[in-house]
Design a protein around this motif. Sequence first.
Motif, PDB file in Angstrom:
ATOM      1  N   VAL A  95       0.844  -1.176   0.000  1.00 13.55           N
ATOM      2  CA  VAL A  95       0.000   0.000   0.000  1.00 13.55           C
ATOM      3  C   VAL A  95       0.888   1.238   0.000  1.00 13.55           C
ATOM      4  O   VAL A  95       1.822   1.348   0.778  1.00 13.55           O
ATOM      5  CB  VAL A  95      -0.941   0.006   1.222  1.00 13.55           C
ATOM      6  CG1 VAL A  95      -1.716   1.308   1.302  1.00 13.55           C
ATOM      7  CG2 VAL A  95      -1.888  -1.180   1.154  1.00 13.55           C
ATOM      8  N   VAL A  96       0.602   2.135  -0.916  1.00 13.57           N
ATOM      9  CA  VAL A  96       1.305   3.410  -0.990  1.00 13.57           C
ATOM     10  C   VAL A  96       0.257   4.506  -0.960  1.00 13.57           C
ATOM     11  O   VAL A  96      -0.905   4.262  -1.239  1.00 13.57           O
ATOM     12  CB  VAL A  96       2.175   3.512  -2.265  1.00 13.57           C
ATOM     13  CG1 VAL A  96       3.270   2.488  -2.260  1.00 13.57           C
ATOM     14  CG2 VAL A  96       1.333   3.379  -3.509  1.00 13.57           C
ATOM     15  N   GLY A  97       0.673   5.698  -0.612  1.00 17.40           N
ATOM     16  CA  GLY A  97      -0.344   6.734  -0.589  1.00 17.40           C
ATOM     17  C   GLY A  97       0.166   8.065  -0.118  1.00 17.40           C
ATOM     18  O   GLY A  97       1.355   8.339  -0.161  1.00 17.40           O
ATOM     19  N   MET A  98      -0.778   8.880   0.321  1.00 18.86           N
ATOM     20  CA  MET A  98      -0.473  10.224   0.753  1.00 18.86           C
ATOM     21  C   MET A  98      -1.443  10.605   1.865  1.00 18.86           C
ATOM     22  O   MET A  98      -2.470   9.967   2.057  1.00 18.86           O
ATOM     23  CB  MET A  98      -0.570  11.178  -0.418  1.00 18.86           C
ATOM     24  CG  MET A  98      -1.879  11.129  -1.167  1.00 18.86           C
ATOM     25  SD  MET A  98      -1.783  12.037  -2.692  1.00 18.86           S
ATOM     26  CE  MET A  98      -1.738  10.703  -3.859  1.00 18.86           C
ATOM     27  N   PHE A  99      -1.075  11.642   2.593  1.00 22.34           N
ATOM     28  CA  PHE A  99      -1.936  12.078   3.672  1.00 22.34           C
ATOM     29  C   PHE A  99      -3.153  12.800   3.127  1.00 22.34           C
ATOM     30  O   PHE A  99      -3.079  13.518   2.133  1.00 22.34           O
ATOM     31  CB  PHE A  99      -1.171  12.989   4.634  1.00 22.34           C
ATOM     32  CG  PHE A  99      -0.199  12.233   5.479  1.00 22.34           C
ATOM     33  CD1 PHE A  99      -0.641  11.459   6.536  1.00 22.34           C
ATOM     34  CD2 PHE A  99       1.153  12.271   5.198  1.00 22.34           C
ATOM     35  CE1 PHE A  99       0.257  10.738   7.302  1.00 22.34           C
ATOM     36  CE2 PHE A  99       2.052  11.555   5.959  1.00 22.34           C
ATOM     37  CZ  PHE A  99       1.604  10.787   7.020  1.00 22.34           C
ATOM     38  N   VAL A 100      -4.271  12.596   3.778  1.00 24.73           N
ATOM     39  CA  VAL A 100      -5.506  13.294   3.458  1.00 24.73           C
ATOM     40  C   VAL A 100      -5.894  14.116   4.682  1.00 24.73           C
ATOM     41  O   VAL A 100      -5.656  13.710   5.812  1.00 24.73           O
ATOM     42  CB  VAL A 100      -6.637  12.337   3.023  1.00 24.73           C
ATOM     43  CG1 VAL A 100      -6.289  11.683   1.701  1.00 24.73           C
ATOM     44  CG2 VAL A 100      -6.931  11.296   4.065  1.00 24.73           C
ATOM     45  N   TYR A 101      -6.467  15.277   4.414  1.00 20.31           N
ATOM     46  CA  TYR A 101      -6.776  16.245   5.463  1.00 20.31           C
ATOM     47  C   TYR A 101      -8.265  16.572   5.387  1.00 20.31           C
ATOM     48  O   TYR A 101      -8.692  17.326   4.513  1.00 20.31           O
ATOM     49  CB  TYR A 101      -5.946  17.519   5.261  1.00 20.31           C
ATOM     50  CG  TYR A 101      -4.472  17.263   5.019  1.00 20.31           C
ATOM     51  CD1 TYR A 101      -3.582  17.167   6.084  1.00 20.31           C
ATOM     52  CD2 TYR A 101      -3.974  17.115   3.727  1.00 20.31           C
ATOM     53  CE1 TYR A 101      -2.234  16.931   5.864  1.00 20.31           C
ATOM     54  CE2 TYR A 101      -2.628  16.877   3.501  1.00 20.31           C
ATOM     55  CZ  TYR A 101      -1.760  16.791   4.571  1.00 20.31           C
ATOM     56  OH  TYR A 101      -0.421  16.558   4.361  1.00 20.31           O
ATOM     57  N   TYR A 102      -9.048  16.004   6.285  1.00 20.01           N
ATOM     58  CA  TYR A 102     -10.493  16.212   6.294  1.00 20.01           C
ATOM     59  C   TYR A 102     -10.907  16.972   7.538  1.00 20.01           C
ATOM     60  O   TYR A 102     -10.435  16.690   8.639  1.00 20.01           O
ATOM     61  CB  TYR A 102     -11.246  14.881   6.317  1.00 20.01           C
ATOM     62  CG  TYR A 102     -11.191  14.081   5.051  1.00 20.01           C
ATOM     63  CD1 TYR A 102     -11.334  14.672   3.808  1.00 20.01           C
ATOM     64  CD2 TYR A 102     -11.033  12.711   5.106  1.00 20.01           C
ATOM     65  CE1 TYR A 102     -11.295  13.917   2.646  1.00 20.01           C
ATOM     66  CE2 TYR A 102     -10.997  11.949   3.944  1.00 20.01           C
ATOM     67  CZ  TYR A 102     -11.134  12.555   2.723  1.00 20.01           C
ATOM     68  OH  TYR A 102     -11.102  11.809   1.583  1.00 20.01           O
ATOM     69  N   ILE A 103     -11.828  17.892   7.364  1.00 23.43           N
ATOM     70  CA  ILE A 103     -12.519  18.526   8.480  1.00 23.43           C
ATOM     71  C   ILE A 103     -13.953  18.039   8.407  1.00 23.43           C
ATOM     72  O   ILE A 103     -14.604  18.137   7.358  1.00 23.43           O
ATOM     73  CB  ILE A 103     -12.467  20.065   8.374  1.00 23.43           C
ATOM     74  CG1 ILE A 103     -11.027  20.545   8.490  1.00 23.43           C
ATOM     75  CG2 ILE A 103     -13.350  20.697   9.448  1.00 23.43           C
ATOM     76  CD1 ILE A 103     -10.827  22.016   8.188  1.00 23.43           C
ATOM     77  N   ASN A 104     -14.441  17.480   9.502  1.00 21.74           N
ATOM     78  CA  ASN A 104     -15.798  16.934   9.553  1.00 21.74           C
ATOM     79  C   ASN A 104     -16.650  17.729  10.527  1.00 21.74           C
ATOM     80  O   ASN A 104     -16.199  18.056  11.631  1.00 21.74           O
ATOM     81  CB  ASN A 104     -15.770  15.474   9.994  1.00 21.74           C
ATOM     82  CG  ASN A 104     -15.059  14.593   9.000  1.00 21.74           C
ATOM     83  OD1 ASN A 104     -15.369  14.622   7.814  1.00 21.74           O
ATOM     84  ND2 ASN A 104     -14.094  13.831   9.464  1.00 21.74           N
ATOM     85  N   VAL A 105     -17.887  18.007  10.123  1.00 23.39           N
ATOM     86  CA  VAL A 105     -18.845  18.699  10.970  1.00 23.39           C
ATOM     87  C   VAL A 105     -20.158  17.924  10.938  1.00 23.39           C
ATOM     88  O   VAL A 105     -20.803  17.843   9.887  1.00 23.39           O
ATOM     89  CB  VAL A 105     -19.090  20.151  10.481  1.00 23.39           C
ATOM     90  CG1 VAL A 105     -20.177  20.813  11.317  1.00 23.39           C
ATOM     91  CG2 VAL A 105     -17.802  20.960  10.508  1.00 23.39           C
ATOM     92  N   PRO A 106     -20.544  17.337  12.073  1.00 24.40           N
ATOM     93  CA  PRO A 106     -21.857  16.683  12.119  1.00 24.40           C
ATOM     94  C   PRO A 106     -22.960  17.744  11.968  1.00 24.40           C
ATOM     95  O   PRO A 106     -22.892  18.800  12.589  1.00 24.40           O
ATOM     96  CB  PRO A 106     -21.912  16.063  13.514  1.00 24.40           C
ATOM     97  CG  PRO A 106     -20.536  16.148  14.057  1.00 24.40           C
ATOM     98  CD  PRO A 106     -19.837  17.235  13.332  1.00 24.40           C
ATOM     99  N   LEU A 107     -23.933  17.450  11.134  1.00 21.55           N
ATOM    100  CA  LEU A 107     -25.011  18.405  10.878  1.00 21.55           C
ATOM    101  C   LEU A 107     -26.144  18.298  11.884  1.00 21.55           C
ATOM    102  O   LEU A 107     -26.997  19.178  11.961  1.00 21.55           O
ATOM    103  CB  LEU A 107     -25.544  18.204   9.456  1.00 21.55           C
ATOM    104  CG  LEU A 107     -24.492  18.387   8.356  1.00 21.55           C
ATOM    105  CD1 LEU A 107     -25.071  18.024   7.002  1.00 21.55           C
ATOM    106  CD2 LEU A 107     -23.949  19.808   8.375  1.00 21.55           C
TER     107      LEU A 107
END
Length: 148
Positions: free
Chosen positions: A22-34
């Motif tokens: 497995v190769v990859g990159m960092f992901v940057y998520y901001i989550n807001v519950p509605l």
Amino acid sequence: MEKQRLNLIGQHIILSKKENEVVGMFVYYINVPLNEEGVRELDNLDKNISNVATFELNEQEYNYLRKPLGLFSKFDKNFGTIIDVCEEERIIYDDLDKAIGLVQKERKKLKEPEEKKALDIVEDSLKLAQKSKTFWEIDIFLGGYQNE
């Protein structure tokens, strides 16, 4: 060698030529519950998070926010978070006003358009969390694909 895509969003790339690695990159998520259902979806790590708004940062935006004395350093100091790779951190509802104020102070230091975009994403997501009466969460992890 065909690559099977699992999740490719960030820019930090880890390269490998070995098969089935497995190769990859960092992901940057901001989550807001509605709503409360969104809170439940995040807390239970549901795959379907239809009651959660997700905002994405690219690596450049994240690095601007993460720089020494940058916004995320201020969040860490004020809210006891450790916003960094492979971390998931929350700012609770009661702290959202203060977090928005920190974003607005940071705007006074703007130099580049990318910085404005990064602050816009954070501010918009904080305001949505405030409106939804929930919380703000940032999740940084290694996404990737598998070499075959």
